[in-house]
Design an enzyme around this catalytic site. Structure first.
Site, PDB file in Angstrom:
ATOM      1  N   ASP A  26       9.925  10.258 -10.036  1.00 31.51           N
ATOM      2  CA  ASP A  26       8.894  10.969  -9.284  1.00 31.51           C
ATOM      3  C   ASP A  26       9.154  10.988  -7.789  1.00 31.51           C
ATOM      4  O   ASP A  26       8.232  11.145  -7.007  1.00 31.51           O
ATOM      5  CB  ASP A  26       7.519  10.367  -9.587  1.00 31.51           C
ATOM      6  CG  ASP A  26       7.262   9.102  -8.781  1.00 31.51           C
ATOM      7  OD1 ASP A  26       8.230   8.387  -8.469  1.00 31.51           O
ATOM      8  OD2 ASP A  26       6.099   8.838  -8.470  1.00 31.51           O
ATOM      9  N   GLU A  27      10.419  10.798  -7.397  1.00 32.33           N
ATOM     10  CA  GLU A  27      10.683  10.838  -5.959  1.00 32.33           C
ATOM     11  C   GLU A  27      12.055  11.427  -5.644  1.00 32.33           C
ATOM     12  O   GLU A  27      12.977  11.344  -6.456  1.00 32.33           O
ATOM     13  CB  GLU A  27      10.552   9.450  -5.326  1.00 32.33           C
ATOM     14  CG  GLU A  27      11.500   8.433  -5.848  1.00 32.33           C
ATOM     15  CD  GLU A  27      11.377   7.098  -5.112  1.00 32.33           C
ATOM     16  OE1 GLU A  27      11.466   7.073  -3.876  1.00 32.33           O
ATOM     17  OE2 GLU A  27      11.205   6.088  -5.792  1.00 32.33           O
ATOM     18  N   ASP A  64       7.079  11.893  -2.986  1.00 30.11           N
ATOM     19  CA  ASP A  64       6.813  10.958  -4.085  1.00 30.11           C
ATOM     20  C   ASP A  64       5.468  11.326  -4.707  1.00 30.11           C
ATOM     21  O   ASP A  64       4.480  11.531  -3.997  1.00 30.11           O
ATOM     22  CB  ASP A  64       6.787   9.531  -3.527  1.00 30.11           C
ATOM     23  CG  ASP A  64       6.704   8.475  -4.624  1.00 30.11           C
ATOM     24  OD1 ASP A  64       7.622   7.636  -4.705  1.00 30.11           O
ATOM     25  OD2 ASP A  64       5.715   8.474  -5.383  1.00 30.11           O
TER      26      ASP A  64
HETATM   27  P1  TTP Z   1       5.992   4.809  -8.267  1.00 30.25           P
HETATM   28  O1  TTP Z   1       6.242   6.078  -7.507  1.00 30.25           O
HETATM   29  O2  TTP Z   1       6.510   3.545  -7.701  1.00 30.25           O
HETATM   30  O3  TTP Z   1       4.423   4.599  -8.475  1.00 30.25           O
HETATM   31  P2  TTP Z   1       3.290   5.670  -8.791  1.00 30.25           P
HETATM   32  O4  TTP Z   1       3.817   7.060  -8.723  1.00 30.25           O
HETATM   33  O5  TTP Z   1       2.625   5.306 -10.084  1.00 30.25           O
HETATM   34  O6  TTP Z   1       2.239   5.413  -7.656  1.00 30.25           O
HETATM   35  P3  TTP Z   1       2.353   5.787  -6.083  1.00 30.25           P
HETATM   36  O7  TTP Z   1       1.242   6.739  -5.817  1.00 30.25           O
HETATM   37  O8  TTP Z   1       2.196   4.503  -5.366  1.00 30.25           O
HETATM   38  O9  TTP Z   1       3.703   6.418  -5.894  1.00 30.25           O
HETATM   39  O10 TTP Z   1       6.588   4.949  -9.723  1.00 30.25           O
HETATM   40  C1  TTP Z   1       6.575   6.173 -10.445  1.00 30.25           C
HETATM   41  C2  TTP Z   1       6.340   5.932 -11.912  1.00 30.25           C
HETATM   42  O11 TTP Z   1       7.340   5.071 -12.446  1.00 30.25           O
HETATM   43  C3  TTP Z   1       5.012   5.261 -12.197  1.00 30.25           C
HETATM   44  O12 TTP Z   1       3.937   6.194 -12.328  1.00 30.25           O
HETATM   45  C4  TTP Z   1       5.287   4.498 -13.464  1.00 30.25           C
HETATM   46  C5  TTP Z   1       6.766   4.200 -13.427  1.00 30.25           C
HETATM   47  N1  TTP Z   1       6.993   2.780 -13.081  1.00 30.25           N
HETATM   48  C6  TTP Z   1       7.220   1.867 -14.100  1.00 30.25           C
HETATM   49  O13 TTP Z   1       7.269   2.219 -15.265  1.00 30.25           O
HETATM   50  N2  TTP Z   1       7.383   0.545 -13.770  1.00 30.25           N
HETATM   51  C7  TTP Z   1       7.345   0.090 -12.473  1.00 30.25           C
HETATM   52  O14 TTP Z   1       7.497  -1.122 -12.225  1.00 30.25           O
HETATM   53  C8  TTP Z   1       7.119   1.051 -11.429  1.00 30.25           C
HETATM   54  C9  TTP Z   1       7.036   0.597  -9.993  1.00 30.25           C
HETATM   55  C10 TTP Z   1       6.934   2.377 -11.776  1.00 30.25           C
HETATM   56 MG    MG Z   2       4.976   7.736  -7.127  1.00 27.20          MG
END
Ligand code: TTP
Ligand code: MG
Length: 409
Positions: free
Chosen positions: A109-110, A14
């Protein structure tokens, strides 16, 4: 000498603060500053993500921008640029596909991958743990080729690897060895387990449970009484037992669906269509979140005597659009009710034939399609802020109706 792979071959990767990381990549002066992506400080819109610096102030995804501004007035607010992020996302998924034949995308992103048997491709040094070696290689290539940091969890199954990658953030990796899953999860908060949403956590707290260790120790019979078969699943998951394997993400078996059992059998066509619309919107949102598009739309319906049917339609082009999903489902329902107009006990929508949506469905009407995808994304953001009910285009809430396994994230 042929050695056997260690059993921890399932990796969850991720990206860290993905949208923010992409912004920092093109503007390094943002580094170390509190930055919020999405929404304006004036109070409109919703936070998609925030830099780790901004998270120190309590800023989180899905929070109204006005709250974020109140928590950290000096934060920098940037608008989202989905097209730019999609490019990073595409490269990320490409790197994974080049390293293992078994990659299951789980979001922009995962992804999960299983590297069992991949020694010939990955060529770990003697004595090196295959999963750890792969995770390190993946993170390094993402760093070099996308330009941002990724975290990884390695274990024997998807659930534990996901929790491990969360625990490894930022810019880390964590191996949970076979047999140590329950001990790894025990000290964590209930919400650390994917599948335990706010409501389930609330229900468990009312039973006096606080950590996953508490859940592990709770009598399974009582969980079953309280939550049904879902309670049994909870108990297994809390111990880190998870059956479903990594798939290649394009399999027919995978689908995204929503269904609902009515409190009272429902015969009113307008209300049934309204339910279907709400479900189509939820399915569309799940697809977009996972960066997937679907080729086949199905409905499932059950009569009061439990006679259950499904009907499906295959689309010319894969879609992730609410309206296209709804139109297909609605036609199927009309046809079904023409044949047998009895009231329904259950109704649901599913999208299957899933593939990674890389904009392939952009055909001749590319611009129009782009506009609709953007509109759907804006709706997603509003819903994230005000809840699903705020924008329902029809009546979707029924007295006594209940969602079936509508897992929150
Ligand atoms: P995530 O992987 O949940 O969060 P992140 O990558 O920003 O942070 P982390 O280091 O904790 O993984 O989500 C990936 C992307 O998806 C995030 O950058 C923005 C988008 N997103 C939204 O648009 N709305 C949301 O509610 C979430 C959770 C994520
Ligand atoms: Mg992320």
């Amino acid at each position: 000498m042929q050695r056997e792979s260690p059993p921890e071959t399932v990796i969850h990767v991720d990206l860290d603060a993905f949208f923010y990381a992409m912004e920092e990549l093109r503007d390094p002066s943002l580094k170390g500053k509190p930055v919020v992506i999405g929404g304006a400080p004036g109070g409109r819109g919703v936070v998609t993500t925030a830099s780790y610096e901004a998270r120190k102030y309590g800023i989180r995804s899905a929070m109204p921008a006005s709250t974020a501004h109140r928590l950290c007035p000096q934060a920098i607010f940037l608008p989202t640029d989905h097209r730019y992020y999609a490019e990073g996302s595409r490269r990320f998924h490409e790197i994974l596909r080049s390293l293992s034949p078994l990659v299951e995308p789980a979001g922009v992103d995962e992804a999960y991958l299983d590297v069992r048997g991949c020694e010939p491709i990955l060529r770990p040094a003697d004595g090196e743990h295959l999963g750890e070696f792969a995770a390190r290689a993946i993170r390094q290539r993402i760093r070099e080729e996308v330009g941002i940091a990724a975290s990884a969890g390695i274990s024997t199954n998807k659930l534990v690897s996901k929790v491990a990658s969360d625990a490894a953030k930022p810019d880390g990796m964590l191996l949970v060895r076979a047999g140590e899953e329950a001990a790894f999860l025990a000290p964590m908060d209930l919400r650390a387990l994917p599948g335990i949403g706010r409501q389930t956590a609330e229900g468990l707290r009312r039973l006096g449970l606080r950590t996953l260790g508490d859940l592990q120790a709770y009598p399974t019979g009582l969980l079953r009484e309280r939550f049904g078969t879902y309670g049994l699943e909870l108990a297994r998951h809390a111990r880190g037992e998870f059956e479903s394997a990594v798939t290649d993400g394009s399999g027919q078996a995978k689908s995204v669906s929503r269904e609902m059992t009515f409190g009272e059998d429902e015969g009113n066509r307008e209300r049934l269509r309204a339910v279907l619309r709400g479900q189509a919107e939820q399915v569309g949102r799940d697809l977009r979140r996972k960066l997937l598009s679907a080729r086949t739309i199905s409905i499932k319906y059950r009569y009061p005597d439990f006679e259950t049917h499904t009907a499906s339609q295959t689309l010319k082009l894969p879609t992730a659009l609410d309206e296209v999903i709804f139109q297909a489902a609605s036609k199927l329902l009309s046809a079904a009710l023409r044949k047998d107009g009895r009231p329904l006990r259950l109704l649901g929508v599913a999208a299957s034939g899933l593939g990674l949506d890389e904009g392939r469905q952009l055909g001749l009407d590319a611009e129009d399609e782009e506009r609709r995808v953007r509109l759907n994304r804006t709706l997603d953001e509003v819903r994230a802020r005000f809840g699903t009910d705020s924008l329902e285009t029809g009546l979707t809430r029924f007295q006594g109706a209940k969602h079936w396994r509508d897992f929150e994230r």
